[in-house]
Design a protein around this motif. Structure first.
Motif, PDB file in Angstrom:
ATOM      1  N   ASN A 789       0.800  -1.063   0.018  1.00 34.28           N
ATOM      2  CA  ASN A 789      -0.064  -0.092  -0.069  1.00 34.28           C
ATOM      3  C   ASN A 789       1.025   1.164   0.085  1.00 34.28           C
ATOM      4  O   ASN A 789       1.948   1.420   0.621  1.00 34.28           O
ATOM      5  N   GLU A 790       0.409   2.332  -0.592  1.00 29.65           N
ATOM      6  CA  GLU A 790       1.188   3.563  -0.732  1.00 29.65           C
ATOM      7  C   GLU A 790       1.687   4.234   0.455  1.00 29.65           C
ATOM      8  O   GLU A 790       2.850   4.682   0.749  1.00 29.65           O
ATOM      9  N   ASN A 791       0.986   3.882   1.588  1.00 25.26           N
ATOM     10  CA  ASN A 791       1.198   4.581   2.808  1.00 25.26           C
ATOM     11  C   ASN A 791       1.791   3.555   3.840  1.00 25.26           C
ATOM     12  O   ASN A 791       1.613   3.913   5.150  1.00 25.26           O
ATOM     13  N   PHE A 792       2.312   2.517   3.468  1.00 23.30           N
ATOM     14  CA  PHE A 792       3.174   1.816   4.480  1.00 23.30           C
ATOM     15  C   PHE A 792       4.090   2.553   5.131  1.00 23.30           C
ATOM     16  O   PHE A 792       4.696   3.440   4.744  1.00 23.30           O
ATOM     17  N   THR A 793       4.256   2.119   6.432  1.00 28.24           N
ATOM     18  CA  THR A 793       5.351   2.828   7.217  1.00 28.24           C
ATOM     19  C   THR A 793       6.621   2.236   7.523  1.00 28.24           C
ATOM     20  O   THR A 793       7.505   2.534   7.833  1.00 28.24           O
ATOM     21  N   ASP A 794       6.236   0.523   7.466  1.00 26.02           N
ATOM     22  CA  ASP A 794       7.482  -0.041   7.775  1.00 26.02           C
ATOM     23  C   ASP A 794       7.677  -1.447   7.113  1.00 26.02           C
ATOM     24  O   ASP A 794       6.287  -2.040   7.376  1.00 26.02           O
ATOM     25  N   LEU A 795       8.303  -1.863   6.533  1.00 28.80           N
ATOM     26  CA  LEU A 795       8.557  -3.003   5.914  1.00 28.80           C
ATOM     27  C   LEU A 795       9.725  -3.675   6.178  1.00 28.80           C
ATOM     28  O   LEU A 795      10.920  -3.284   6.384  1.00 28.80           O
ATOM     29  N   ARG A 796       9.676  -4.983   6.978  1.00 25.65           N
ATOM     30  CA  ARG A 796      10.841  -5.908   7.286  1.00 25.65           C
ATOM     31  C   ARG A 796      10.947  -7.129   6.256  1.00 25.65           C
ATOM     32  O   ARG A 796       9.877  -7.822   6.229  1.00 25.65           O
ATOM     33  N   LEU A 797      11.889  -7.549   5.939  1.00 29.74           N
ATOM     34  CA  LEU A 797      12.154  -8.534   5.204  1.00 29.74           C
ATOM     35  C   LEU A 797      13.315  -9.318   5.674  1.00 29.74           C
ATOM     36  O   LEU A 797      14.334  -9.055   6.013  1.00 29.74           O
ATOM     37  N   VAL A 798      13.129 -10.424   6.224  1.00 30.96           N
ATOM     38  CA  VAL A 798      14.151 -11.577   6.808  1.00 30.96           C
ATOM     39  C   VAL A 798      14.339 -12.897   6.156  1.00 30.96           C
ATOM     40  O   VAL A 798      13.428 -13.311   5.561  1.00 30.96           O
ATOM     41  N   SER A 799      15.388 -13.264   6.549  1.00 34.71           N
ATOM     42  CA  SER A 799      15.930 -14.497   5.871  1.00 34.71           C
ATOM     43  C   SER A 799      15.482 -15.769   6.639  1.00 34.71           C
ATOM     44  O   SER A 799      15.937 -16.863   6.424  1.00 34.71           O
ATOM     45  N   GLU A 800      14.704 -15.345   7.742  1.00 31.50           N
ATOM     46  CA  GLU A 800      14.443 -16.591   8.460  1.00 31.50           C
ATOM     47  C   GLU A 800      13.208 -16.575   8.878  1.00 31.50           C
ATOM     48  O   GLU A 800      12.467 -15.344   8.923  1.00 31.50           O
TER      49      GLU A 800
END
Ligand code: GLC
Length: 800
Positions: A789-800
């Motif tokens: 969504n355009e108004n996301f505030t926090d994205l975390r991408l993790v390897s586990e």
């Protein structure tokens, strides 16, 4: 080494010993025994102004260059005396005035010498014109380098050069020519990784010598007026440039279409030809926002008229072009044809608005229309009168931008290519001769044009372009580098000139892509487009007598490659627009030469080919024929090759492949680059998805994206958003946080995040601190895409 006595013999005079000094608010007046007055004004803790009056009489303090809104104010101002010197001390600098000879020296707060007078102020009486030749010489430090001075077509580092400022129409100008169309008497000195700037605000013919005549001396002088200069301390070049730009002003944000691709030629006419051209762009799916009408659209080259044989219904034509996404830009020159049946001529005559010779007759000169008179744009009433003439062109016919040319001012068939020096000018009530008004004429014309276009295009934003200008002219207009030539050398020159202009406060600039005179080969045209799409102003323009210069003229291969690069510009529009916003708001130049980017790395001091576009993209044009690549310098840090994501470790030279369909482009690690889909013209359709190219970094990096309506003034009332993206990369995790400041209701619905260089496989994710499945964020492993969504505030991408 020339001694004072030798110079004195040549008629130069010097201040003698100091007899008094007195502080009056932010200014300190020093008086020498032989009557020289020096006023040092503290404008900022890092900026002092020096004004000298040889016989104690200062001129009226008036400048066209200084922006009324410039920052002013300091936190410390102390005067300290000792036996030999008087010191002016601020929070950031110390100025030492020698009691013996009034010579000055500047130190930083750590007592490191930044700049000192060599002979210092001296002068020579002008027996021919009255007044003085005013001169200043400074000692040059070992290893010192110099930058700036506007559009000069010479090597980027000015060390060893002698240059003068006298706005001149220079058709097919050559490398190293000392005088060109603009006068920007501002330079930057750099030594010991510390930079300062000198702005010599004097509109007479000015001269600069950077260790050319004498190895350890830098000097600047003028053929009249006052020794009046600003010392601007950095220590970063970036700070010098922003302070100078703040002092002389920056433009308003242009309409976004002005940052699109523009096509021009001398001349596209009649209407059928213009229509054919427009159709050519759309048929070839080659993005284009503006088409230019050069002088032949006018009736006998009379300003503000139309040749109705060529353009029977200009309003209809302009409207039809607009429906197809093209803005029309029209040229307006200063020469007014002497013709009793021409209203502007008769009206201007009646109102007494044209320049006159010293003894009374009008200044007459030949330009395109034949014999002309010339409005005195240094008269505020004349500027207003001129501005009002744009009513028909802009408000009624619908032309969207105006191009001012020949405003050096250029006069044909006369030896000096301009007005005789005795011509009188109003100079906003400070009456003077052309010696003083010459370098300011073009800027004041551009100013009048800007006021007029702005008035009649409202509530939209104006777009203007000028050939001649002076420091501060960036407030009123964009510019181009004039009549260049279709040669590889001019491609090189153009690269240097646009970077130099950026360092001199004038970011909104471009070259005649492909060359004005002569005709480029398809290869040269392609390489020039590749550079031109990274210039803030991007226009193909050429003289009509050398064949065609439309992108499809050179065959399929060139068309496809140049289209690819112009499409890249359109994709990067949000990135460029954001850089433009930072230029307008924070005085940050849009292009950053490498020495600006990393002055502590001495490798950058003589570099001129590579530059930074915006904040995070490194570009290096190909400037030679028949090559498959080149060596280039990658500044310190880690960079991604734009084309294949391979990593380059900076701080060294590299060979980079660049067959004709490519050029070296790198992206700084950690950058987040906002991109639009390709459009055929700005606002062809509503954009609902912004692409964010995220370049992984093990560490932190901020990027911003500015958005508003792309035109109009709502942004001035707060209707804009400034989105800050914070990237934090770790070994097995990447976090992207978005902070939105502003109240603009964005059309965006989604952000498509494209990940580059992630060193791990994504196994889990969270959005706004809630765990989500990879499917729910549209994770495409192959393309490394995620949609949020355009108004996301926090994205975390993790390897586990
Ligand atoms: C000047 C301009 C050029 C223009 C021509 C005709 O040479 O620099 O851009 O096309 O005049 O107006």
């Amino acid at each position: 080494m020339i001694t004072n006595t030798e110079l004195e013999k040549k008629g130069n005079l010097f201040p003698s010993k100091l007899v008094s000094y007195e502080q009056n608010g932010d200014s300190i007046l020093f008086v020498s025994e032989n009557g020289v007055h020096l006023i040092v004004t503290v404008l900022r803790d890092s900026m002092l102004r020096f004004r000298y009056a040889t016989h104690g009489i200062f001129e009226n303090d008036f400048s066209y260059a200084i922006d009324n809104d410039h920052s002013h104010g300091y936190s410390v101002l102390e005067i300290i005396e000792d036996e030999k010197f008087v010191w002016i001390v601020t929070e950031q600098i110390k100025c030492r005035v020698n009691r013996n000879d009034m010579k000055t020296a500047m130190f930083d707060i750590e007592d490191e010498l930044i700049l000192q007078d060599e002979l210092g102020y001296h002068w020579e009486e002008s027996f021919e014109f009255g007044g003085n030749y005013v001169k200043m010489s400074k000692s040059t430090v070992e290893g010192e380098n110099f930058y700036g001075l506007g559009d000069k077509p010479t090597s980027f580092n000015l060390k060893g050069k002698r240059i003068s400022n006298w706005n001149t129409d220079q058709y097919a100008f050559g490398k190293d020519l000392p005088e060109l169309y603009k006068s920007i008497p501002f330079y930057i000195g750099l030594h010991h990784a510390k930079a300062y700037g000198i702005f010599f605000d004097n509109t007479f013919k000015t001269h600069f010598d950077f260790c050319h005549e004498r190895r350890h001396v830098t000097s600047f002088w003028a053929d009249g007026g006052e020794m009046n200069y600003y010392f601007i301390y950095g220590p970063k070049i970036a700070e010098v440039v922003t302070k100078y730009t703040n002092l002389t002003g920056r433009p308003e944000l242009p309409p976004m279409w002005a940052l699109g691709y523009h096509q021009s030629k001398w001349s596209y006419y009649p209407e059928a030809k213009v229509k054919e051209l427009a159709a050519g762009f759309r048929e070839n799916k080659f993005p284009c926002d503006a088409l230019y009408l050069d002088i032949d659209y006018m009736d006998g080259f009379r300003c503000f008229t139309w040749n109705t044989d060529y353009f029977p219904e200009p309003k209809r034509m302009v409207e039809e072009l607009e429906e197809d996404g093209f803005k029309t830009v029209a040229i307006i020159d200063p020469g007014i044809k002497i013709d009793n049946s021409y209203e502007i001529f008769t009206d201007g005559l009646e109102k007494d608005y044209f320049c006159k010779r010293a003894d009374g007759p009008y200044m007459r000169g030949k330009v395109w229309p034949g014999n002309c008179v010339f409005p005195d744009f240094t008269n505020p009433e004349v500027r207003e009168w001129w501005a009002d003439h744009y009513k028909t062109l802009i408000a009624e016919i619908g032309v969207k931008g105006v191009w001012n040319d020949m405003n050096e001012p250029a006069v044909m068939e006369v030896p000096g290519k301009t007005f005789p020096l005795d011509v009188r000018h109003d100079y906003d009530g400070n009456r003077c001769s052309h010696r003083k008004a010459h370098n300011i004429y073009g800027m004041q014309m551009a100013r009048a044009t800007y006021e007029g276009v702005k008035k009649y295009i409202f509530p939209k934003r104006p777009f203007t372009i000028t050939r001649a200008s002076y420091s501060g002219g960036q407030r009123f207009s964009s510019t181009w580098t004039g009549d260049n030539v279709a040669t590889w050398e001019h491609l090189w020159l153009g690269n240097v000139q646009i970077q130099r202009l950026g360092m001199s406060g004038f970011s909104f600039a471009g070259t005649d892509i492909g060359g004005f005179a002569d005709q480029p080969t398809g290869e040269l045209f392609t390489r020039w487009i590749q550079l031109g799409v990274f210039h803030p102003f991007c226009r193909v323009h050429s003289s009509g007598d050398h064949g065609e210069q439309e992108p499809w003229y050179f065959g399929e291969e060139v068309l496809n490659i140049t289209r690819k690069f112009v499409e890249l510009r359109y994709q990067l529009l949000p990135y460029l627009y954001t850089a433009f916003y930072q230029y307008c708001e924070e005085n940050i130049p849009i292009l950053k030469p490498l020495v600006y980017f990393d002055q502590e790395d001495v490798q950058t001091h003589y570099r001129a080919d590579e530059f930074i576009f915006g904040h995070h993209i490194l570009v290096c044009p190909i400037q030679e024929p028949n090559v498959q690549g080149r060596r280039m310098y990658i500044p310190r840090g880690r960079w991604y090759n734009y084309w294949n994501d391979s990593i380059a470790e900076g701080g060294k030279e590299l060979w980079v492949d660049a067959p004709l369909d490519s050029m070296p482009i790198y992206v700084k690690e950690g950058a987040i680059i906002p991109k639009y889909p390709v459009q055929q013209y700005v606002d062809e359709f509503q954009i609902e998805e912004l692409r964010l190219d995220v370049y992984y970094k093990n560490g932190k990096q901020n990027s911003i994206y500015y958005e508003d309506d792309h035109d109009g003034y709502d942004y001035k009332m707060g209707l804009y958003n400034l989105r800050t993206f914070k990237l934090t990369g770790k070994e097995k995790e990447i976090i992207i946080q978005q902070h939105v400041a502003g109240t603009y209701e964005s059309n965006l619905k989604t952000m498509k995040i494209c990940l580059h260089g992630l060193p791990f496989d994504i196994k889990s994710a969270s959005v706004n601190n809630e765990d989500v499945t990879l499917e729910s964020i549209g994770y495409d492993k192959e393309g490394q895409f995620i949609t949020l969504n355009e108004n996301f505030t926090d994205l975390r991408l993790v390897s586990e």
